[in-house]
Motif scaffolding. Structure first.
Motif, PDB file in Angstrom:
ATOM      1  N   PHE A 124       0.698  58.825  52.320  1.00 39.84           N
ATOM      2  CA  PHE A 124       1.366  58.674  53.610  1.00 39.84           C
ATOM      3  C   PHE A 124       2.064  57.321  53.662  1.00 39.84           C
ATOM      4  O   PHE A 124       1.629  56.360  53.010  1.00 39.84           O
ATOM      5  N   GLN A 125       3.109  57.241  54.467  1.00 41.28           N
ATOM      6  CA  GLN A 125       3.865  55.993  54.551  1.00 41.28           C
ATOM      7  C   GLN A 125       3.028  54.856  55.119  1.00 41.28           C
ATOM      8  O   GLN A 125       3.230  53.693  54.770  1.00 41.28           O
ATOM      9  N   ALA A 176      15.310  51.300  58.730  1.00 40.71           N
ATOM     10  CA  ALA A 176      15.312  52.521  57.919  1.00 40.71           C
ATOM     11  C   ALA A 176      14.880  53.730  58.744  1.00 40.71           C
ATOM     12  O   ALA A 176      15.427  54.829  58.581  1.00 40.71           O
ATOM     13  N   SER A 177      13.914  53.550  59.646  1.00 38.63           N
ATOM     14  CA  SER A 177      13.448  54.665  60.471  1.00 38.63           C
ATOM     15  C   SER A 177      14.558  55.216  61.351  1.00 38.63           C
ATOM     16  O   SER A 177      14.609  56.416  61.623  1.00 38.63           O
ATOM     17  N   ILE A 262       0.661  56.807  72.914  1.00 39.59           N
ATOM     18  CA  ILE A 262       0.260  57.634  74.055  1.00 39.59           C
ATOM     19  C   ILE A 262       0.447  59.114  73.761  1.00 39.59           C
ATOM     20  O   ILE A 262      -0.376  59.950  74.156  1.00 39.59           O
ATOM     21  N   THR A 263       1.512  59.453  73.043  1.00 44.49           N
ATOM     22  CA  THR A 263       1.866  60.870  72.884  1.00 44.49           C
ATOM     23  C   THR A 263       1.507  61.468  71.527  1.00 44.49           C
ATOM     24  O   THR A 263       1.584  62.694  71.367  1.00 44.49           O
ATOM     25  N   GLY A 264       1.121  60.654  70.554  1.00 44.80           N
ATOM     26  CA  GLY A 264       0.826  61.192  69.231  1.00 44.80           C
ATOM     27  C   GLY A 264      -0.293  60.440  68.538  1.00 44.80           C
ATOM     28  O   GLY A 264      -0.472  59.236  68.745  1.00 44.80           O
ATOM     29  N   ASN A 265      -1.059  61.145  67.720  1.00 42.40           N
ATOM     30  CA  ASN A 265      -2.175  60.540  66.986  1.00 42.40           C
ATOM     31  C   ASN A 265      -1.718  60.137  65.584  1.00 42.40           C
ATOM     32  O   ASN A 265      -1.846  60.910  64.632  1.00 42.40           O
ATOM     33  N   TYR A 266      -1.169  58.931  65.472  1.00 43.02           N
ATOM     34  CA  TYR A 266      -0.680  58.448  64.181  1.00 43.02           C
ATOM     35  C   TYR A 266      -1.589  57.361  63.618  1.00 43.02           C
ATOM     36  O   TYR A 266      -1.128  56.343  63.117  1.00 43.02           O
ATOM     37  N   ASN A 267      -2.892  57.608  63.725  1.00 48.40           N
ATOM     38  CA  ASN A 267      -3.927  56.740  63.152  1.00 48.40           C
ATOM     39  C   ASN A 267      -3.658  55.270  63.420  1.00 48.40           C
ATOM     40  O   ASN A 267      -3.368  54.896  64.544  1.00 48.40           O
ATOM     41  N   PHE A 268      -3.723  54.424  62.377  1.00 45.77           N
ATOM     42  CA  PHE A 268      -3.537  52.981  62.548  1.00 45.77           C
ATOM     43  C   PHE A 268      -2.078  52.560  62.392  1.00 45.77           C
ATOM     44  O   PHE A 268      -1.760  51.372  62.477  1.00 45.77           O
ATOM     45  N   LEU A 444      10.711  57.211  58.920  1.00 48.41           N
ATOM     46  CA  LEU A 444       9.870  58.239  59.525  1.00 48.41           C
ATOM     47  C   LEU A 444      10.694  59.250  60.316  1.00 48.41           C
ATOM     48  O   LEU A 444      11.755  58.934  60.842  1.00 48.41           O
ATOM     49  N   PHE A 445      10.151  60.476  60.413  1.00 50.78           N
ATOM     50  CA  PHE A 445      10.756  61.554  61.201  1.00 50.78           C
ATOM     51  C   PHE A 445      12.200  61.817  60.767  1.00 50.78           C
ATOM     52  O   PHE A 445      13.104  61.944  61.587  1.00 50.78           O
ATOM     53  N   ARG A 446      12.383  61.900  59.462  1.00 47.75           N
ATOM     54  CA  ARG A 446      13.723  62.094  58.915  1.00 47.75           C
ATOM     55  C   ARG A 446      14.370  63.390  59.428  1.00 47.75           C
ATOM     56  O   ARG A 446      15.541  63.411  59.793  1.00 47.75           O
ATOM     57  N   VAL A 447      13.605  64.473  59.417  1.00 44.19           N
ATOM     58  CA  VAL A 447      14.089  65.779  59.869  1.00 44.19           C
ATOM     59  C   VAL A 447      13.097  66.336  60.880  1.00 44.19           C
ATOM     60  O   VAL A 447      11.886  66.260  60.675  1.00 44.19           O
ATOM     61  N   MET A 448      13.592  66.889  61.971  1.00 40.10           N
ATOM     62  CA  MET A 448      12.721  67.468  62.983  1.00 40.10           C
ATOM     63  C   MET A 448      12.304  68.873  62.550  1.00 40.10           C
ATOM     64  O   MET A 448      13.139  69.738  62.321  1.00 40.10           O
ATOM     65  N   THR A 449      11.003  69.076  62.420  1.00 39.28           N
ATOM     66  CA  THR A 449      10.462  70.364  61.986  1.00 39.28           C
ATOM     67  C   THR A 449      10.050  71.213  63.188  1.00 39.28           C
ATOM     68  O   THR A 449       9.919  70.721  64.308  1.00 39.28           O
ATOM     69  N   GLY A 450       9.838  72.495  62.930  1.00 39.03           N
ATOM     70  CA  GLY A 450       9.313  73.380  63.961  1.00 39.03           C
ATOM     71  C   GLY A 450      10.242  73.619  65.122  1.00 39.03           C
ATOM     72  O   GLY A 450       9.785  73.822  66.255  1.00 39.03           O
ATOM     73  N   VAL A 451      11.553  73.614  64.861  1.00 41.09           N
ATOM     74  CA  VAL A 451      12.526  73.786  65.948  1.00 41.09           C
ATOM     75  C   VAL A 451      12.383  75.170  66.605  1.00 41.09           C
ATOM     76  O   VAL A 451      12.535  75.316  67.814  1.00 41.09           O
ATOM     77  N   LYS A 452      12.056  76.186  65.805  1.00 40.26           N
ATOM     78  CA  LYS A 452      11.921  77.548  66.337  1.00 40.26           C
ATOM     79  C   LYS A 452      10.468  77.915  66.638  1.00 40.26           C
ATOM     80  O   LYS A 452      10.140  79.083  66.840  1.00 40.26           O
ATOM     81  N   GLY A 453       9.623  76.908  66.665  1.00 36.16           N
ATOM     82  CA  GLY A 453       8.209  77.134  66.903  1.00 36.16           C
ATOM     83  C   GLY A 453       7.384  76.336  65.923  1.00 36.16           C
ATOM     84  O   GLY A 453       7.724  76.245  64.738  1.00 36.16           O
ATOM     85  N   ARG A 454       6.318  75.753  66.402  1.00 40.31           N
ATOM     86  CA  ARG A 454       5.456  74.917  65.563  1.00 40.31           C
ATOM     87  C   ARG A 454       4.666  75.795  64.595  1.00 40.31           C
ATOM     88  O   ARG A 454       3.849  76.625  65.009  1.00 40.31           O
ATOM     89  N   PRO A 455       4.865  75.659  63.273  1.00 43.60           N
ATOM     90  CA  PRO A 455       4.112  76.486  62.329  1.00 43.60           C
ATOM     91  C   PRO A 455       2.672  75.990  62.190  1.00 43.60           C
ATOM     92  O   PRO A 455       2.440  74.780  62.072  1.00 43.60           O
ATOM     93  N   GLU A 456       1.748  76.907  62.225  1.00 50.40           N
ATOM     94  CA  GLU A 456       0.336  76.579  62.036  1.00 50.40           C
ATOM     95  C   GLU A 456      -0.311  77.630  61.142  1.00 50.40           C
ATOM     96  O   GLU A 456      -0.118  78.831  61.342  1.00 50.40           O
TER      97      GLU A 456
END
Length: 650
Positions: A124-125, A176-177, A262-268, A444-456
């Motif tokens: 991970f980055q 870069a981000s 606040i909105t995401g769990n990105y560890n440390f 980070l967040f180079r391409v937005m994924t899950g545009v048509k629905g979050r895959p799980e």
């Protein structure tokens, strides 16, 4: 020049805390991820045992090559390194005297050693960023080893040079981000609609992510535009000669990082980024008084630097933001925004600006070095101390120039033309040192994924092919549509994270997923403890399957078809992810044997007989694999309590 003594100590304290989070979070997951019965046994990633310094540093520079000499296997060796990291970082957190070059060198070596065998669960980055920031911390930390008849000052004038390197790392990270989002040509980033998907599709959303997702589209598009402003132009203010502009840049970055926390769990990761922002400040910010000599500055210059310059710069920044993002206020009090430049315009601008970013770094570093040398000559009274201070400044300036030069290789990758203009020798040296991860590229967040629905990917087990399929729930990732959205940072549940990546591709691209299925088919305790609840507590299931679903946040709008009073998610079954597997499925067994997950006869099992090994096994037996967030926060809370007692008592 503003003083940095207090600032440096705050930075070192924060780095101690980040290391503590990283080691503590990893420790609880070692048996399930890297143990002999884990998803990716670390012993299979370790190439050789080291019998010399050359063997220790070649290929994989990791201290785990030495653990067999202590009578430890790889898993117990990882426990030793992680516990060592926890103890050292905790000591640095609670004791100012412990925050020295020796402690931070050990912390960096320990984390690098873990990273070398971490495989996909540590690629991970933020792990790479911690290694680069940790290496710079070694240069910043004071040298407190006592040598007879020779005293070392707790701080030095050259500290400003080494702290500058952190500022440059922060600039590279943020710039870069922002750039990679536009370079990727992702339509959501160019359409400013990325945040209408981000909160729903990120790895482990928090409760606030659900509420943020409900904001109107115009607000989320405006937030996306402001993200670009914070990440691309504002980082140039990190090097501004005007103090108020640097402090403005600090609070802009702080705002962004707090919103992400606040909105995401990105560890440390976000806490580490905030730590990297500390060199933008100075001792005056932390309440330290300025010396009398510095108070009597010319009033006209103070007026320009404190009021005129900031207003001019921020006014220009605001004007360009409105122009480049076509920001308009509507009659209904909503705000329209859209990108007013083309991909070609941006490519030309990037090709133009990249050499200037390098030039800015050269000028800024040169200024810091010059001012430090002048201060050594002017403020040191004794000739011997002048010579000693100048010598130290020259040494650390040379190290800073070397680190800056190496960093140009990953930094210039944002633009191919700039990258190709670097001297070949710089590329060669960067490649030689690449295994030590002392400088790297980010974005980070180079391409937005899950545009048509979050895959799980949903894993289910059963003892009957036709019925009674029971779902395996993970501790934190979405599964149960009514389960509360967790707050888990600064802990990073690495298996949950990789399940998110697995859903973005196929199991063929994530071979560890087959290992996970096999561990579930055998009810492997260490792996199951990384998950929420075992639906087959007595005997493992005969069959397991994995299915792809698309998840969507429910809506707070009663007229929306996704409205729900009790569920956070709505989900839709899409396709098969992996076909039904049994423990005796021939193809799977053949693959597992090839990967040495089962039937491995090539490596000799090391029986732990040493006192150290038995002690580590005893500690592991006491601790087990507790829930990561509680474990991490309990250690951190203990450290805060000790800090508080130190303040009250001493």
């Amino acid at each position: 020049m503003p003083e940095m003594k207090k600032t440096r100590d705050v930075f070192l304290w924060c780095m101690s805390v980040v290391y503590l989070f990283a080691f503590a979070s990893l420790y609880v997951q070692i048996p399930g991820l890297y143990g002999d019965n884990g998803v990716l046994p670390a012993k299979l990633a370790l190439n050789t045992e080291a019998n010399s310094w050359q063997e220790l540093l070649d290929g994989q520079p990791t201290l785990l090559k030495l653990t067999p000499k202590l009578g430890l296997d790889v898993q117990t060796g990882m426990d030793l390194l992680c516990l060592g990291g926890i103890l050292i970082s905790f000591f640095c957190m609670v004791c100012r005297g412990g925050r020295d070059v020796v402690s931070f060198t050990l912390l960096w070596m320990l984390y690098l050693s873990m990273y070398q065998v971490g495989q996909t669960f540590m690629w991970f980055q933020w792990d790479i960023l911690l290694l680069e920031a940790g290496f710079l911390t070694i240069l910043i930390a004071p040298f407190k080893i006592q040598i007879p008849k020779l005293k070392f000052a707790p701080s030095h004038r050259h500290d400003k040079i080494t702290m500058w390197l952190v500022k440059w790392l922060l600039f590279r990270l943020m710039f870069a981000s922002g750039v990679v989002k536009l370079n990727s040509k992702c339509p959501t980033w160019w359409g400013l609609t990325a945040l209408t998907h981000h909160f729903e599709t990120q790895c482990i959303p928090t409760t606030f992510a659900w509420f943020w997702h409900q904001f109107p589209t115009w607000f989320l598009k405006l937030s996306c535009a402001l993200t670009y402003v914070i990440e691309i132009p504002i980082p140039f203010l990190f090097f501004a000669p005007v103090r108020s502009l640097r402090i403005f840049a600090f609070f802009a970055q702080l705002l962004l990082q707090v919103c992400i926390i606040i909105t995401g769990n990105y560890n440390f990761f976000n806490l580490l980024t905030i730590t990297l922002c500390i060199p933008l400040l100075d001792d005056k910010f932390f309440g330290e008084r300025e010396s009398r000599k510095k108070k009597g500055s010319w009033s006209v210059l103070r007026l320009i630097s404190n009021i005129v310059a900031p207003l001019a710069v921020l006014g220009y920044l605001g004007y360009q933001t409105i122009r480049l993002f076509s920001i308009k206020l509507n009659n209904d009090n909503t705000i329209d925004s859209k990108i007013a430049f083309t991909e070609r315009d941006f490519s030309k601008w990037l090709e133009f600006i990249m050499p200037y970013t390098i030039g800015l770094g050269i000028i800024s570093l040169g200024y810091e070095v010059l001012m430090v040398l002048i201060s050594c000559l002017v403020y040191e009274k004794k000739m011997l101390m002048k010579f000693w201070s100048v010598l130290q400044a020259v040494i650390f300036a040379s190290l800073a120039v070397g680190m800056f030069t190496l960093s140009l290789v990953p930094h210039s990758r944002l633009d191919g033309k700039t990258h190709s203009l670097l001297w070949p020798s710089v590329h060669t040296w960067h490649k030689k040192l690449d295994t030590f991860r002392i400088t790297d590229s980010y974005g980070l967040f180079r391409v937005m994924t899950g545009v048509k629905g979050r895959p799980e990917v949903i894993i289910e087990g059963s003892n009957d092919l036709d019925k009674d399929w029971k779902e395996y729930h993970f501790l934190y990732k979405p599964g149960n549509v009514s389960a509360p959205l967790p707050f888990v940072a600064p802990h990073q549940p690495r298996l949950d994270w990789q399940m998110w990546f697995a859903a973005l591709g196929s199991y063929q691209n994530n071979p560890w997923f087959v290992n996970l299925i096999y561990r579930l088919l055998t009810n492997q305790k260490e792996v199951l403890e990384l998950m929420h609840k075992n639906p087959f507590p007595v005997n493992p299931p005969k069959y397991i399957r994995a299915t792809m679903y698309h998840y969507y946040f429910t809506s707070s709008d009663t007229k929306n078809k996704l409205f729900s009073k009790r569920n956070w998610w709505s989900r839709k079954k899409m396709t098969e992810y992996i076909s039904v597997l049994s423990k005796d499925e021939p193809t799977m067994l053949k693959y597992l044997q090839h990967e040495r997950i089962i039937g491995d006869k090539s490596s000799k099992e090391l029986k732990i007989k040493s006192t150290l090994g038995n002690g580590l096994l005893y500690i592991r037996g006491l601790v087990g694999q507790p829930e990561g967030f509680k474990f991490v926060m309990s250690i951190f809370g203990s450290g805060l309590l000790v800090n508080l007692l130190n303040v009250l008592i001493f």
